[in-house]
Design an enzyme around this catalytic site. Structure first.
Site, PDB file in Angstrom:
ATOM      1  N   LYS A  70      -0.215   5.615   6.614  1.00 51.11           N
ATOM      2  CA  LYS A  70       0.553   5.956   5.412  1.00 51.11           C
ATOM      3  C   LYS A  70       2.000   6.330   5.709  1.00 51.11           C
ATOM      4  O   LYS A  70       2.915   5.906   5.000  1.00 51.11           O
ATOM      5  CB  LYS A  70      -0.141   7.093   4.652  1.00 51.11           C
ATOM      6  N   ASP A 106      -1.697   8.960  -4.237  1.00 46.22           N
ATOM      7  CA  ASP A 106      -2.564  10.051  -3.776  1.00 46.22           C
ATOM      8  C   ASP A 106      -2.232  11.356  -4.492  1.00 46.22           C
ATOM      9  O   ASP A 106      -3.124  12.175  -4.747  1.00 46.22           O
ATOM     10  CB  ASP A 106      -2.408  10.262  -2.268  1.00 46.22           C
TER      11      ASP A 106
END
Length: 274
Positions: A70, A106
């Protein structure tokens, strides 16, 4: 599912990635809406990431990113949303006019999962275990909720660096090296993917905790969630976070099309029962 030369390919990348339920969730959404698309998981080693991202740009690709990529993807995209830049991690990407764009859904997923637990009150004390992309999304959520944050990591230097960064985005953050009294605990590490994994944090080290969110999901829920519930603590695993971040990502992939969230949630629950 009929695959043709026109079928759009979407991917989730990680290392490991075989545990991911994103394919089950997104493919169920495509079937429900009659979209000519297919979603697959690809194991991409860190050294192969630059080549993979170049291929995605060349083929107008889109998809999601999980551990451990990420933060590296956030540094690699040509353009990014404000929330992606704020988190410093990218879990959702797509291409436009030859450029890769990064976002971080997220944050939305963590926020929604904590709200469902009732863990979204102002002024609470949170503990996040881990320092990666999901922990960064948790810190941004804590900043938005006015929470005080503690971070725990097996790597003291990483915990200190994370605390410095989290303070810089506006959330009062300290490093927890021993027991710490908190209201909410969040596991943002991969611990729990394997049944024999140790607990992310000893329950005796979080006195007073009232609610806990494990961002890992597993059939029958994770061992940490079960241990918390045995103590009378309200806890949930990462399935709702998965669904909520996935629904937000879906709407990035297909602008103007509402994600069939209930279909996606049902697909995740079916997969975890299988």
């Amino acid at each position: 599912m009929e695959i043709s030369a026109k079928t759009r390919l979407l991917t989730v990348i990680g290392d490991p990635v075989a545990h991911s339920l994103s394919p089950a969730m997104h493919n169920a959404a495509f079937r429900a809406l009659g979209l000519d698309a297919v979603y697959v998981a690809l194991c991409v080693a860190p050294e192969s990431l630059p080549a993979f991202l170049a291929m995605q740009v060349a083929t107008q690709g889109a998809g999601n990113v999980t551990v451990p990529h990420k933060e590296a993807v956030e540094r690699s995209v040509a353009r990014k949303t404000d929330v992606c830049a704020r988190v410093g991690a990218c879990n959702t990407f797509w291409t436009d006019d030859g450029e890769m764009i990064g976002d971080n859904t997220d944050v939305y997923g963590v926020r929604a999962a904590l709200a469902k637990l009732g863990a979204d009150r102002k002024g609470e004390r949170w503990l996040v275990v881990g320092t990666g992309g999901s922990a960064r999304a948790t810190a941004v959520t804590a900043a938005d909720r006015g929470a005080t944050l503690f971070v725990r990591s097996r790597d003291g230097a990483r915990a200190t660096a994370f605390a410095v960064w989290a303070n810089s985005i506006g959330v009062t953050t300290g490093v927890a090296t021993g027991p710490v009294e908190v209201d909410v605990a969040i596991n943002a590490t991969p611990l729990g993917l394997a049944g024999h994994d140790p607990l992310p944090v000893d329950l005796n080290h979080i006195p007073g905790v009232q609610r806990a969110l494990d961002l890992v999901y597993a059939p029958g829920e994770t061992r940490w969630v079960r241990a918390l519930r045995e103590r009378g603590i309200e806890a949930a695993d990462g399935r709702e976070m998965l669904v909520q971040q996935g629904a937000a990502a879906f709407e990035r992939f297909f602008p103007g099309t509402a994600a069939p969230t209930e279909v996606m949630r049902a697909a995740v629950h079916r997969a975890l029962r299988a």
